[in-house]
Design a protein around this motif. Structure first.
Motif, PDB file in Angstrom:
ATOM      1  N   ARG A 144      -0.064  30.950 -30.130  1.00  0.00           N
ATOM      2  CA  ARG A 144      -0.072  32.192 -30.909  1.00  0.00           C
ATOM      3  C   ARG A 144      -0.425  33.424 -30.074  1.00  0.00           C
ATOM      4  N   ILE A 145      -0.586  33.252 -28.780  1.00  0.00           N
ATOM      5  CA  ILE A 145      -0.973  34.370 -27.918  1.00  0.00           C
ATOM      6  C   ILE A 145       0.212  35.314 -27.714  1.00  0.00           C
ATOM      7  N   ARG A 146       0.018  36.584 -28.057  1.00  0.00           N
ATOM      8  CA  ARG A 146       1.048  37.600 -27.880  1.00  0.00           C
ATOM      9  C   ARG A 146       0.760  38.475 -26.659  1.00  0.00           C
ATOM     10  N   VAL A 147      -0.520  38.736 -26.403  1.00  0.00           N
ATOM     11  CA  VAL A 147      -0.951  39.564 -25.275  1.00  0.00           C
ATOM     12  C   VAL A 147      -2.045  38.810 -24.532  1.00  0.00           C
ATOM     13  N   ARG A 148      -1.987  38.848 -23.206  1.00  0.00           N
ATOM     14  CA  ARG A 148      -3.010  38.146 -22.412  1.00  0.00           C
ATOM     15  C   ARG A 148      -3.284  38.936 -21.132  1.00  0.00           C
ATOM     16  N   ARG A 149      -4.564  39.106 -20.858  1.00  0.00           N
ATOM     17  CA  ARG A 149      -4.989  39.685 -19.582  1.00  0.00           C
ATOM     18  C   ARG A 149      -6.274  39.010 -19.144  1.00  0.00           C
ATOM     19  N   THR A 150      -6.391  38.742 -17.851  1.00  0.00           N
ATOM     20  CA  THR A 150      -7.626  38.190 -17.295  1.00  0.00           C
ATOM     21  C   THR A 150      -8.241  39.190 -16.324  1.00  0.00           C
ATOM     22  N   ILE A 151      -9.582  39.170 -16.262  1.00  0.00           N
ATOM     23  CA  ILE A 151     -10.359  39.995 -15.337  1.00  0.00           C
ATOM     24  C   ILE A 151     -11.395  39.067 -14.710  1.00  0.00           C
ATOM     25  N   ALA A 152     -11.541  39.092 -13.397  1.00  0.00           N
ATOM     26  CA  ALA A 152     -12.368  38.109 -12.699  1.00  0.00           C
ATOM     27  C   ALA A 152     -13.279  38.800 -11.677  1.00  0.00           C
ATOM     28  N   PRO A 153     -14.173  38.040 -11.023  1.00  0.00           N
ATOM     29  CA  PRO A 153     -15.110  38.657 -10.074  1.00  0.00           C
ATOM     30  C   PRO A 153     -14.454  39.509  -8.990  1.00  0.00           C
ATOM     31  N   GLY A 154     -13.264  39.120  -8.548  1.00  0.00           N
ATOM     32  CA  GLY A 154     -12.582  39.947  -7.558  1.00  0.00           C
ATOM     33  C   GLY A 154     -12.260  41.334  -8.081  1.00  0.00           C
ATOM     34  N   ASP A 155     -11.994  41.431  -9.384  1.00  0.00           N
ATOM     35  CA  ASP A 155     -11.736  42.734 -10.006  1.00  0.00           C
ATOM     36  C   ASP A 155     -13.006  43.557 -10.107  1.00  0.00           C
ATOM     37  N   PHE A 156     -14.125  42.911 -10.430  1.00  0.00           N
ATOM     38  CA  PHE A 156     -15.392  43.639 -10.508  1.00  0.00           C
ATOM     39  C   PHE A 156     -15.756  44.213  -9.138  1.00  0.00           C
ATOM     40  N   SER A 213     -14.434  35.572  -4.274  1.00  0.00           N
ATOM     41  CA  SER A 213     -13.388  34.676  -3.769  1.00  0.00           C
ATOM     42  C   SER A 213     -12.774  33.837  -4.886  1.00  0.00           C
ATOM     43  N   ILE A 214     -13.393  33.817  -6.069  1.00  0.00           N
ATOM     44  CA  ILE A 214     -12.774  33.158  -7.226  1.00  0.00           C
ATOM     45  C   ILE A 214     -11.416  33.772  -7.494  1.00  0.00           C
ATOM     46  N   GLY A 215     -11.297  35.073  -7.204  1.00  0.00           N
ATOM     47  CA  GLY A 215     -10.002  35.726  -7.317  1.00  0.00           C
ATOM     48  C   GLY A 215      -9.998  36.876  -8.292  1.00  0.00           C
ATOM     49  N   ARG A 216      -8.789  37.386  -8.529  1.00  0.00           N
ATOM     50  CA  ARG A 216      -8.575  38.500  -9.433  1.00  0.00           C
ATOM     51  C   ARG A 216      -7.691  38.071 -10.587  1.00  0.00           C
ATOM     52  N   GLY A 217      -7.817  38.764 -11.695  1.00  0.00           N
ATOM     53  CA  GLY A 217      -7.025  38.457 -12.866  1.00  0.00           C
ATOM     54  C   GLY A 217      -5.728  39.226 -12.889  1.00  0.00           C
ATOM     55  N   GLY A 218      -5.044  39.153 -14.018  1.00  0.00           N
ATOM     56  CA  GLY A 218      -3.772  39.850 -14.168  1.00  0.00           C
ATOM     57  C   GLY A 218      -3.290  39.777 -15.604  1.00  0.00           C
ATOM     58  N   VAL A 219      -2.122  40.339 -15.841  1.00  0.00           N
ATOM     59  CA  VAL A 219      -1.519  40.397 -17.175  1.00  0.00           C
ATOM     60  C   VAL A 219      -0.479  39.287 -17.297  1.00  0.00           C
TER      61      VAL A 219
END
Length: 513
Positions: free
Chosen positions: A430-442, A393-399
């Motif tokens: 300085r961030i050029r690329v960013r992606r998150t992955i979270a418990p919802g994705d697992f 329930s923390i959610g899902r990541g994204g780009v």
């Protein structure tokens, strides 16, 4: 060898590929079914704009386990991988006081370097860490020789004279938490954290992990830390290459929705879309909770849903993949940031009212410090892991910030923390690329129970003979491998679980003989 035949392997991560390779080496006709578009499972990869990120394991430890596995297939880690030793093994930052720089320690592997480091921070600690590492090495040797390659089908190991001689000390190590053992060894807070943090590799808290697992310090302080050039996808590629060379067929995008049975025996698998594939045996390397509760009917579940209420998952993980312009000399290949209130940090993850810790004790991997292939020239590749509660329930990541708001906000806090503690104030800009992955994705991608990141935590009740075994108690011809069964969490453990399955099938024990 008993009953060569067809084998359906569920899951194309390292456990599935390794099991397939070993069974094919024995003459079985093996097919692997992976639901995702690519193999690797949690040891996956993601690429964008010239950056290539490992999305899972990043510490190459227990090299002798990899060597043993490759030797079973007639080769070696040296032949299959380009391994380099990291120096320093890792860097540690402690939480700074307001207005002060963070305390920083570089950990160099090797007994002499380790004792010198501990002595430099706490007079007298050098001799104590020397004794600690002697004990850790002995425990590690005992684990490898007596425990890790045992499926506990009999009590033979328990009667081993070498084990019986050590029994009083082993009992003491099993009943004392790792945190207390570290506190008895050193007073320096950062050094205590260096000794306690390996519990996270085991999916647990140092306040609940048995002190027996101080053996982990033998790996990083004594043994050394390596890295396979090209990233951990090269480990997956090597195992897959060996499996295919032995005739293993691998189908990706092939989600298994049921294990077929007849008369209490596994007879194949059903795929999404309805296709059925017959097999003499089935090996599931998928999450054990998913295998038992979703792929089998209730009457054939060795561990039904209600039994999981007594189990403890590993923490979840917030992963942050960052492509950064410019260099980041404040970070080594592996860097750990430790919050001052250690107990509260783990309490937030494992306690009764779980939440994402702030500040967090987190891990940063900068593989571009060692490997030029993972980032464009003049740029850096960062993999950040924030241990969080196992809660989808923390959610899902994204780009590019497109994940769920709570996930992206936690990622922003982690980036700001790294910037402040390491003296890199312009990190976010300085961030050029960013992606998150979270418990919802697992949960969605790997069917991970409660969205956990690693498997079942290595608490006392989930270690050794108390951990789920590599076979079904209800279905003949159904075996299990991977991080939710014996012997445990991590790539080396997955390789060992594959060997345990191979041995049981060799003996015909998976068919009830």
């Amino acid at each position: 060898m008993t009953g060569r035949g067809t084998v359906a392997v569920i899951g194309g991560g390292i456990a599935g590929l390794a099991t397939a390779a070993l069974l094919a080496e024995d003459g079985h006709d093996v097919e692997v079914f992976e639901g995702l578009p690519t193999t690797g499972g949690r040891a996956g990869s993601w690429e964008r704009d010239g950056f290539r990120f490992d999305t899972g394991p990043s510490w190459y430890l227990m090299p002798e386990v990899f060597d043993r596995f490759f030797a079973l297939l007639g080769t070696s880690a040296a032949a299959e991988l380009d391994l380099v030793t990291l120096d320093p093994a890792y860097r540690v930052y402690g939480e700074p006081d307001p207005g002060s720089p963070a305390d920083r320690v570089d950990v160099v592997s090797g007994r002499e370097a380790a004792t010198a480091l501990f002595e430099s921070r706490e007079p007298g600690a050098g001799a104590r860490i020397d004794a600690y590492l002697d004990s850790a090495g002995d425990a590690y040797d005992l684990a490898v020789s007596k425990f890790l390659y045992d499926d506990y089908a009999t009590l033979a190991a328990a009667r081993d004279p070498a084990l019986l001689r050590r029994l009083p000390r082993l009992l003491a190590l099993l009943t004392e938490p790792l945190s207390r053992r570290a506190a008895r060894t050193v007073r320096d807070p950062l050094l205590r954290q260096v000794l306690g943090y390996p519990a996270v590799f085991l999916g647990a808290s140092p306040f609940r992990t048995p002190a027996l697992y101080h053996l982990m310090s033998h790996l990083d302080l004594d043994d050394g830390v390596q890295y396979p050039q090209g990233g951990f996808t090269q480990v997956i590629a090597a195992v897959e290459r060996l499996a295919r060379a032995r005739g293993v067929r691998i189908r990706t995008g092939a989600e298994v929705t049921a294990i077929l049975t007849e008369g209490g025996r596994a007879t194949g698998v059903r795929l999404a879309g309805g296709e059925t594939v017959a097999a003499d045996r089935v090996v599931s390397t998928a999450d054990l909770h998913h295998t038992e509760t979703a792929l089998l009917p209730p009457a054939l579940q060795s561990r039904p849903e209600k039994s999981w209420r007594k189990r403890t998952p590993s923490p979840g993980a917030l992963l942050i993949l960052l492509g950064i312009d410019g260099e980041l000399p404040a970070l080594t290949h592996h860097t750990l940031l430790f919050a001052r209130d250690w107990k509260a940090n783990f309490g937030a993850i494992f306690g009764r009212r779980p939440r994402i810790p702030d500040p967090a004790s987190l891990y940063v991997c900068r593989p571009s410090a060692t490997d030029a292939s993972v980032a464009p020239a003049g740029a850096e590749n960062l993999f950040v892991l924030v241990p969080v509660p196992a809660d989808p329930s923390i959610g899902r990541g994204g780009v590019d910030g497109s994940g769920d708001p709570a996930v992206e906000a936690a990622a922003d806090r982690a980036i700001a923390q790294i910037a402040a503690w390491t003296g890199t104030p312009d990190l976010a800009e300085r961030i050029r690329v960013r992606r998150t992955i979270a418990p919802g994705d697992f949960e969605a991608d790997f069917h991970a129970w409660r969205g956990n990141a690693l498997g079942l935590a290595h608490t006392l009740a989930q270690s050794g003979p108390f951990r789920p075994r590599t076979f079904s108690r209800k279905v003949r011809g159904l075996s299990y491998a991977g991080q939710t069964v014996l012997p445990g969490i991590g790539l080396p453990m997955c390789l060992i679980s594959a060997e345990l399955v191979r041995d049981r099938i060799r003996a015909g024990e998976d068919l009830g003989s």
